[in-house]
Design an enzyme around this catalytic site. Structure first.
Site: not given
Ligand code: PEP
Ligand code: MG
Length: 743
Positions: A580, A651, A339, A604
């Site tokens: 995901e 996304c 992240h 993911d």
């Protein structure tokens, strides 16, 4: 012991290391008589038995080495007196670093299997050590032979594209003794004074706590505080720390050394009570350290062009560098889809992740080049190399300026197919950038980001403010807010989650459904923030079961009615789920029946489909969103969602990759959400092709079976369409350095 036993049988054990600068094996260590040869004897890459071991990448065990055709004779090493030969390659992350050899005088005696296994073990253990010390040498500009070696690259994983040239500042998480760097004391008296105040402050804290607890604790429990205070007496821990500071180590480093020494000492004891004292010493150490570090990170003098370097970068660290001074990022831990890397891409800061073999502390204050395209860094570069990279920086800037004109143009193919481009946000700065890049809404607001830079849960009122800013900035366009997605590699210091397998553990919706108080407050803040704007959409992360959706919807409806009863004039927001987890791919219809929209989290989804930890640089080369299985899953999700009559967006980072965006558009995704920095490039690519062309490209790549071939095929198509410059820097580095033109 086994090693010395070998010595008795007159075994010699030379070590050859492969020098990347000359691509030759250099004799680096051997015994007694032949020491003079160290650093002098070298072999070409494919020369001799050593070269053979290196190129075959496996052990070679010979009874009579001189009779082998590849045998090479070096009088300097005295090798002629030895007959049998066992060579084992030293390999680190697929790279041959050198060759470990043992030779034996006795004729006709092959090394046995046990000896071979032993040598393989030694070599595997040596590999990491050698890689690390090679990096240490190279940072100070030395090659293996001790000659000057400039411009050696250190390889990690690309984190965020772009090139940065600046000066390294090593930062570390606060109050973590293990990562305190070793630094000399600049002013010994000052360091002694700092430490004295820290001890005093901790003593006062302990006395206060003890006083507060007097009535609630039994005397034997209170005695623990006396133990602490005794440890802080002049004769104990502080005495030792002070003497190390006087030897010239800064206070934090001296504290680390003393505490680590004590902890090891206590941990080795048999007595359980004494073992437990290790915990106390560590705790005291942490308390002292946090006083020593008080205000320090803020006082850090950030250079004009700061390259932030850390064992493990955190979002909070990025926020501490003054605006405009942060040019690059380097992290030892993490990989391209960690992240922090995603955040760095959003901020447009070139980043290299997973630089595992680098001694970070030594990068402090050094001039650094961060090549976020290739995932490499260079320390103390030569003038030529600096010029080369400066040109790439300039080209990138020019490219960005050229794209500004696209801001208000629609994202539409040449045959008139519209696909809205949305942005992923976390901080307010993202919003500002997104608007200036012409985003048509927010496809993913990662609400955990503002949570991560605080030291406690934000209140409902605080959350409402964050959310309102995002909603207002984009109204009337939609703003999709994801409920808190913590766990995995996103942790809150004030809500620690310790797990063996964090990505398969308590993450996303699993946490918030177990803590409805967190979920309800968040949704309430979102709904109140949307009053009068009505552009809120709520999205649920990490859905693997229908029941999770039903439970969440139940809570959202409850909040909706409560907030309306309180008098707020709000509408029920659209609710969607993220796809995901592979399980969700097979339940699209069931999910679609219950929600308003779907959005694929390809980061993911890739991780879980391929069983590759997105945060682990060791397997970074296996993490591939162009994997045929991932593409097939994406096709299926789009088809099933449309069959159920619901819109589906994406996304994940794949949407911000120009080639990936083309494939997703061809699959029929209704919107693409990406980081602001990628948006102009994606728009310019989509605007210059036809949808028909993209569909043909998709059809072609779906027939291929290798992620690498698919990537090359997409890259080639982009190049043919005139977008080669988006793939990576235009020139080849070696050509530029050799003063040659581009081929
Ligand atoms: C994803 O998984 O693709 C996603 C968009 O969510 P995150 O990267 O925050 O896990
Ligand atoms: Mg995700």
């Amino acid at each position: 012991a086994e090693w010395s036993a070998w010595a008795f049988q007159s075994v010699i054990s030379p070590v050859y290391l492969l020098d990347p600068a000359s691509n030759r094996y250099i004799l680096m260590a051997t015994e007694g008589l032949y020491l003079k040869a160290v650093g002098k004897v070298s072999l070409a890459h494919s020369e001799g038995l050593v070269g053979l071991v290196g190129s075959r990448e496996e052990p070679i065990n010979l009874e009579d080495a001189p009779s082998h055709p590849r045998y090479r004779y070096f009088p300097e090493t005295g090798e002629e007196r030895f007959r049998s030969f066992l060579g084992v390659p030293i390999i680190h992350h697929r790279r041959v670093l050198g060759v470990l050899v043992v030779q034996q005088r006795e004729s006709s005696r092959c090394f046995d299997e046990g000896e071979e296994a032993f040598l393989v073990t030694v070599s595997a253990q040596l590999a990491g050590v050698i890689a690390h010390s090679e990096a240490t040498g190279a940072i100070s500009g030395l090659s293996l032979t001790g000659e000057e070696a400039r411009d050696v690259s250190f390889n990690g994983v690309p984190g965020a594209p772009g090139v940065a040239i600046g000066h390294g500042v090593v930062v570390y998480p606060a109050a973590d003794l293990d990562v305190v760097p070793d630094r000399p004391a600049e002013d010994i008296e000052l360091e002694l004074g700092l430490f004295r105040s820290a001890v005093q402050a901790v003593c006062e804290d302990i006395e206060q706590v003890a006083k507060r607890l007097t009535s609630r604790l039994r005397p034997e429990e209170l005695a623990l505080f006396d133990v602490y205070l005794r440890m802080l007496g002049d004769e104990a821990l502080p005495g030792e720390v002070n003497s190390r500071i006087r030897e010239g180590i800064w206070a934090q480093g001296a504290l680390k050394q003393v505490v680590q020494h004590y902890v090891r000492h206590f941990e080795m004891m048999d007595d359980h009570y004494l073992q437990e004292r290790a915990v106390d010493v560590r705790d005291l150490g942490r308390r002292l350290l946090s006083y020593l570090q008080e205000g320090e990170q803020k006082d850090l003098n950030y250079p004009e062009r700061t390259v932030l370097v850390s064992e493990e970068l955190t979002p909070a660290m990025l926020g501490e560098v003054p605006r405009g001074q942060l040019v690059g990022l380097v992290s030892v831990k993490g990989s391209s889809n960690s992240h922090v890397a995603i955040l760095a891409r959003a901020m447009g800061v070139p980043t290299v992740m997973g630089l595992v073999d680098i001694p970070v502390n030594q990068l402090d204050g050094k001039e650094l080049i961060v090549d976020g395209f290739e995932g490499q860094i260079f320390a103390s570069p030569s003038a030529d190399l600096r010029t080369f990279f400066q040109e790439i920086c300039d080209e990138e800037d020019e490219l960005d300026r050229g794209l500004e004109a696209l801001r208000d143009k629609p994202c539409e193919t040449t045959d008139g197919y519209r696909v809205p481009l949305l942005v992923n946000t976390g901080l307010m700065t993202d919003v500002v950038r997104s608007l200036s890049h012409g985003a048509e809404g927010i496809g993913l607001y990662r609400t955990e980001v503002p949570f991560m830079i605080k030291d406690r849960f934000p209140s409902e009122q605080e959350q409402r403010q964050y959310y309102r800013e995002q909603l207002e900035a984009f109204a009337p366009n939609p703003v999709t807010m994801r409920t808190l997605d913590i766990g995995g590699d996103k942790s809150l210091t004030y809500f620690p989650i310790q797990e063996e397998n964090p990505f398969l553990g308590w993450r996303g919706i699993r946490v918030t459904l177990d803590h409805p108080e967190i979920f309800l407050v968040q949704v309430r803040a979102m709904l109140k923030a949307s009053e009068g704007l009505n552009n809120l959409q709520v999205m649920l992360p990490m859905i693997s079961n229908i029941s999770e959706v039903e439970e969440s919807l139940h809570l959202i409806y409850r909040v909706y009615h409560e907030v309306r009863e309180e008098g707020y004039d709000i509408q029920m927001p659209k609710v969607g789920v993220m796809i995901e987890i592979p399980a969700a791919v097979y339940q699209i219809r069931e999910l679609a029946d219950r929600v308003d929209f779907l959005s694929v989290g390809s980061n993911d989804l890739t991780q879980y489909l391929l069983a590759v930890d997105r945060n682990n640089p060791r397997v970074a080369q296996l993490y591939h969103s162009y994997h045929p299985a991932v593409l097939q899953a994406l096709v299926r999700v789009a088809q099933d969602a449309h069959a159920a009559g619901k819109p589906v967006g994406i996304c994940g980072e794949l949407a911000g990759d120009p080639g990936g965006a083309l494939l997703l558009m061809a699959m029929g995704y209704d919107s693409l959400s990406m980081n602001a920095a990628s948006l102009p490039k994606v728009k310019s690519v989509i605007r210059s092709v036809s949808r028909e062309w993209a569909v043909k490209l998709l059809k072609d790549v779906l027939l291929l079976d290798s992620p690498h071939v698919i990537k090359s095929c997409v890259d080639l198509a982009l190049r043919n369409a005139g977008f080669g410059r988006y793939l990576r820097p235009g020139k080849s580095k070696s050509a530029a350095l050799a003063g040659q033109a581009e081929p």
